[in-house]
Structure formats: structure tokens, C-alpha cells
Design a protein around this motif. Sequence first.
Motif, PDB file in Angstrom:
ATOM      1  N   ILE A 176       0.888  -1.251  -0.109  1.00  0.00           N
ATOM      2  CA  ILE A 176       0.030   0.298   0.124  1.00  0.00           C
ATOM      3  C   ILE A 176       1.266   1.148  -0.106  1.00  0.00           C
ATOM      4  N   ARG A 177       0.295   2.262  -0.798  1.00  0.00           N
ATOM      5  CA  ARG A 177       1.415   3.402  -1.024  1.00  0.00           C
ATOM      6  C   ARG A 177       0.467   4.493   0.069  1.00  0.00           C
ATOM      7  N   VAL A 178       1.592   4.634   0.848  1.00  0.00           N
ATOM      8  CA  VAL A 178       1.087   5.339   2.113  1.00  0.00           C
ATOM      9  C   VAL A 178       1.643   6.792   2.300  1.00  0.00           C
ATOM     10  N   ASN A 179       0.973   7.958   1.747  1.00  0.00           N
ATOM     11  CA  ASN A 179       1.808   8.931   1.657  1.00  0.00           C
ATOM     12  C   ASN A 179       3.174   9.095   0.847  1.00  0.00           C
ATOM     13  N   GLY A 180       3.429   8.654  -0.449  1.00  0.00           N
ATOM     14  CA  GLY A 180       4.155   8.476  -1.152  1.00  0.00           C
ATOM     15  C   GLY A 180       5.622   7.358  -0.738  1.00  0.00           C
ATOM     16  N   LYS A 181       5.097   6.251   0.545  1.00  0.00           N
ATOM     17  CA  LYS A 181       5.427   5.408   0.196  1.00  0.00           C
ATOM     18  C   LYS A 181       4.735   4.081   1.222  1.00  0.00           C
ATOM     19  N   VAL A 182       5.508   3.281   0.408  1.00  0.00           N
ATOM     20  CA  VAL A 182       5.298   1.571   0.277  1.00  0.00           C
ATOM     21  C   VAL A 182       5.719   0.502   1.387  1.00  0.00           C
ATOM     22  N   ILE A 183       4.497   0.818   1.828  1.00  0.00           N
ATOM     23  CA  ILE A 183       4.580  -0.083   3.126  1.00  0.00           C
ATOM     24  C   ILE A 183       3.783  -1.875   2.401  1.00  0.00           C
ATOM     25  N   ARG A 184       4.157  -3.077   3.404  1.00  0.00           N
ATOM     26  CA  ARG A 184       3.932  -3.709   2.649  1.00  0.00           C
ATOM     27  C   ARG A 184       3.334  -4.865   4.736  1.00  0.00           C
ATOM     28  N   PHE A 185       1.851  -4.288   3.980  1.00  0.00           N
ATOM     29  CA  PHE A 185       0.991  -4.872   4.852  1.00  0.00           C
ATOM     30  C   PHE A 185       0.739  -6.922   4.989  1.00  0.00           C
ATOM     31  N   VAL A 186       0.702  -6.969   6.101  1.00  0.00           N
ATOM     32  CA  VAL A 186       0.444  -8.405   6.243  1.00  0.00           C
ATOM     33  C   VAL A 186      -0.112  -9.234   7.198  1.00  0.00           C
ATOM     34  N   ASN A 187      -1.767  -9.158   7.007  1.00  0.00           N
ATOM     35  CA  ASN A 187      -2.189 -10.237   7.753  1.00  0.00           C
ATOM     36  C   ASN A 187      -2.547 -11.381   7.814  1.00  0.00           C
ATOM     37  N   VAL A 188      -2.141 -12.211   9.429  1.00  0.00           N
ATOM     38  CA  VAL A 188      -1.473 -12.974   9.495  1.00  0.00           C
ATOM     39  C   VAL A 188      -3.142 -13.881  10.331  1.00  0.00           C
ATOM     40  N   TYR A 189      -3.941 -14.820   9.643  1.00  0.00           N
ATOM     41  CA  TYR A 189      -4.501 -15.621  10.763  1.00  0.00           C
ATOM     42  C   TYR A 189      -3.761 -17.113  11.091  1.00  0.00           C
ATOM     43  N   MET A 190      -3.224 -17.662  12.201  1.00  0.00           N
ATOM     44  CA  MET A 190      -2.615 -18.988  12.981  1.00  0.00           C
ATOM     45  C   MET A 190      -3.903 -19.954  12.750  1.00  0.00           C
ATOM     46  N   GLU A 191      -3.222 -21.128  12.343  1.00  0.00           N
ATOM     47  CA  GLU A 191      -4.522 -22.242  12.447  1.00  0.00           C
ATOM     48  C   GLU A 191      -4.827 -22.383  14.285  1.00  0.00           C
ATOM     49  N   PRO A 192      -5.904 -22.072  13.911  1.00  0.00           N
ATOM     50  CA  PRO A 192      -6.675 -22.141  15.194  1.00  0.00           C
ATOM     51  C   PRO A 192      -6.624 -23.535  15.996  1.00  0.00           C
ATOM     52  N   PHE A 193      -7.152 -22.978  17.756  1.00  0.00           N
ATOM     53  CA  PHE A 193      -7.181 -24.208  18.396  1.00  0.00           C
ATOM     54  C   PHE A 193      -8.404 -25.300  19.509  1.00  0.00           C
ATOM     55  N   TYR A 194      -9.424 -24.403  17.832  1.00  0.00           N
ATOM     56  CA  TYR A 194     -10.522 -24.993  18.340  1.00  0.00           C
ATOM     57  C   TYR A 194     -11.102 -25.114  19.685  1.00  0.00           C
ATOM     58  N   LEU A 195     -10.869 -24.358  20.658  1.00  0.00           N
ATOM     59  CA  LEU A 195     -11.260 -24.504  21.809  1.00  0.00           C
ATOM     60  C   LEU A 195     -12.468 -23.555  22.527  1.00  0.00           C
ATOM     61  N   ASP A 196     -13.571 -23.569  23.305  1.00  0.00           N
ATOM     62  CA  ASP A 196     -14.106 -23.217  23.914  1.00  0.00           C
ATOM     63  C   ASP A 196     -14.266 -23.331  25.273  1.00  0.00           C
ATOM     64  N   LYS A 197     -15.714 -22.288  25.480  1.00  0.00           N
ATOM     65  CA  LYS A 197     -15.348 -21.940  26.543  1.00  0.00           C
ATOM     66  C   LYS A 197     -15.644 -23.372  28.760  1.00  0.00           C
ATOM     67  N   SER A 198     -16.265 -23.840  27.744  1.00  0.00           N
ATOM     68  CA  SER A 198     -17.031 -25.090  28.231  1.00  0.00           C
ATOM     69  C   SER A 198     -15.437 -26.583  28.474  1.00  0.00           C
ATOM     70  N   MET A 199     -14.395 -26.592  27.155  1.00  0.00           N
ATOM     71  CA  MET A 199     -13.080 -26.847  27.554  1.00  0.00           C
ATOM     72  C   MET A 199     -12.442 -26.834  28.864  1.00  0.00           C
ATOM     73  N   VAL A 200     -12.225 -25.508  29.062  1.00  0.00           N
ATOM     74  CA  VAL A 200     -11.573 -24.722  30.249  1.00  0.00           C
ATOM     75  C   VAL A 200     -11.761 -24.613  31.473  1.00  0.00           C
ATOM     76  N   LYS A 201     -12.793 -24.944  31.229  1.00  0.00           N
ATOM     77  CA  LYS A 201     -13.911 -24.156  33.043  1.00  0.00           C
ATOM     78  C   LYS A 201     -13.263 -25.622  33.110  1.00  0.00           C
ATOM     79  N   PRO A 202     -13.360 -24.891  34.615  1.00  0.00           N
ATOM     80  CA  PRO A 202     -12.747 -26.304  35.427  1.00  0.00           C
ATOM     81  C   PRO A 202     -14.069 -27.043  36.388  1.00  0.00           C
ATOM     82  N   SER A 203     -14.632 -27.796  36.388  1.00  0.00           N
ATOM     83  CA  SER A 203     -15.545 -29.183  37.505  1.00  0.00           C
ATOM     84  C   SER A 203     -15.279 -29.340  38.579  1.00  0.00           C
ATOM     85  N   GLY A 204     -15.945 -29.889  39.349  1.00  0.00           N
ATOM     86  CA  GLY A 204     -15.995 -30.388  41.099  1.00  0.00           C
ATOM     87  C   GLY A 204     -15.751 -31.632  40.388  1.00  0.00           C
TER      88      GLY A 204
END
Length: 326
Positions: A176-204
Motif C-alpha cells: 500500500i502506498r502511504v503518503n508516497g511510501k510503499v508499505i507491505r501490510f501482512v494479515n495473519v490468521y494462524m491455525e486456530p485451536f478450536y477450544l471453547d469455554k466449556s473445555m477450559v472451565k474447571p469441574s468439581g
Amino acid sequence: MGIIRLLLTIFHLIIIVLLFGTIMNAYIPPSVFGMLNLLSLGFPILMIFNITLLIFWIISWKKRAAVFLVLSLFFIIPTRRWINYTPKKKETPNLKIISLNGKSGKFGDENIYSFLNDQKADVVLTQEYKSAENLKGFEYFERNFPVVKIQSRFPIVESGIVETDAKNGRCIYADIRVNGKVIRFVNVYMEPFYLDKSMVKPSGDMNVNEEKAKSILHKLVPTFRKHQSQIAPIKGFLDSSPYPIILAGDFNSVPNSYEYYTLSENLEDTFLKVGKGSGTSFHDFKFPIKIDHIFASKSITPISYKVDRSVKISDHFPVIAEFLVD
């Protein structure tokens, strides 16, 4: 009392060893020792134990306090990657960016759309979010996947995909040319873990907790190894860039992890340079998790960094950074 102090000393030494283990993530990849990367997730808890014991030794007037204090100095920068304070900069920024994991719009597309428009950012990087409508005034935008997207008020010179072997992780870029200067923007979405709250919530039930712990480990360590293979082509792409870089996104990786150390090499952590307070960005679990990061080349001057906790438009808080590009 002497036996208690001996046990506390041994316990404190174990904490110190584990904290040094998080630093070793910079050198030991998950394919060699995947369990080591788990320590980075527990860094905040380990530091709380370390500081509490250190205060105890100081109050007790024990000579070992000096030893533990010196050892703790090694963890100043690693701690500042989680919680930080820097004085406000006087320079006026001319580039504002936002990075946000939108959780597929489950908190309301309109809420996300309204927030992003109101912020009047120059570049918006989203992950896990396919908006129904592009932002107002963004003539130039890039969307290669339904999962990751880059939108810009400035012209995009070139854009494309960084190919990885990740099944659900994605990486795209836009020059992207920002104020006359080209900058490379890199958007990363790393592989998810597929964890949810029920999996990490402690039980009695301790048996249930044991099964939950095993299930979490079976998800975490293999995903760390997937991250390693995903990172390799991204790192090569970053190193070969002809332009200064701004790297942002949902890394699904906390500070002091292998992923953090590898991708931030030769770049600066914007939170570490200009952040204030806690950098925790993922709020779905009742545990401090900082997995959304913004890194930039040294030639780009960071002015401010903010995790906007005033809105809950996703299970991630928006991360906003301003820079001076000249």
C-alpha cells in the motif's frame, strides 16, 4: 519454619526454571519439544508466583532475595510484552490501522461495521470475518479469502496470498502506498485451536478435569507444530520483502511463544514500543490471553497502541495502532 522456607526456595527455583523455559521458545521449535511452548501460555501465572515469592524474601530479609531479584531482571522485557507502560509520544501520526478478529460476525455484523466506520482508520485488517459490505470511503481493498481481508483508504499497488500448508490458517498481503511510501501490510490468521469455554472451565469432578486437561493438550501441542510449518513460508516472505512491513492479525499465539519470537524477528512489537496497560486482547476465557499483535519495521515510527475494551463486538477486542510514516 526452616523446612517451609526450604520448600518455598525449591518451589521458587522451579518457577524461575520454567520462566527461562519460555525464553527458550526463541530457539527450540515445537517439532523438537512441543510442550515447551505451553509455558508461554502460563507466563502471567508464573510471573505472579515469582513476584509474590520475591516480595516474601525481601520482607523476610533473606539474602536469597538478591539472587532471585537478579534472576527476575531477565524477565522484564518478557513481562512488558503482556503489560506495559510507555510515555505518550508528541509526534502526530499519519497512519491509523485496526486489526480485529470478527468471530464470523456472531456478535452482530452491524456492530462491527459501525465500529470500524466510526474509527476512521486508514487500513483495516480483519480475520475470521466476511463482512457483507465494504467500509465507507475505502476505494481500495483486497479480499482473497472469506476469512482474512485488508481494506485501505490508500491505493493498493500489489496484493496476493502467502501460501502455507495450514488447513484453516490464512495469510495475505497488500503493498500500500502511504503518503508516497510503499508499505507491505501482512494479515495473519494462524491455525486456530478450536477450544471453547466449556473445555477450559474447571469441574468439581477431578476425573472430568483430568480428561479435559488431556483433551486440551491433544489440541494444543499438535497445533503448535502446525503453526511452525505455517510460519516457515510466512517468515521467508517477510525476510524477502522489498518494502517496510506492518505485520498484524490473530496469531493464536501469546508473547514469548515460538510463533511470537519467530515472526517478530527483525521487526518491533508495537505494544512493547508504545503500549500502555494490559495487552490482553482475547476475552472469551477468564484468563489473560494476548494473541492479537501488531509488528512493524524499525523504519516506521509507532506513536500509539490501544486495545479497545470499550466495545464487545467479538470475542477479541479491536487492536488499534497509529504510526508516523515519512
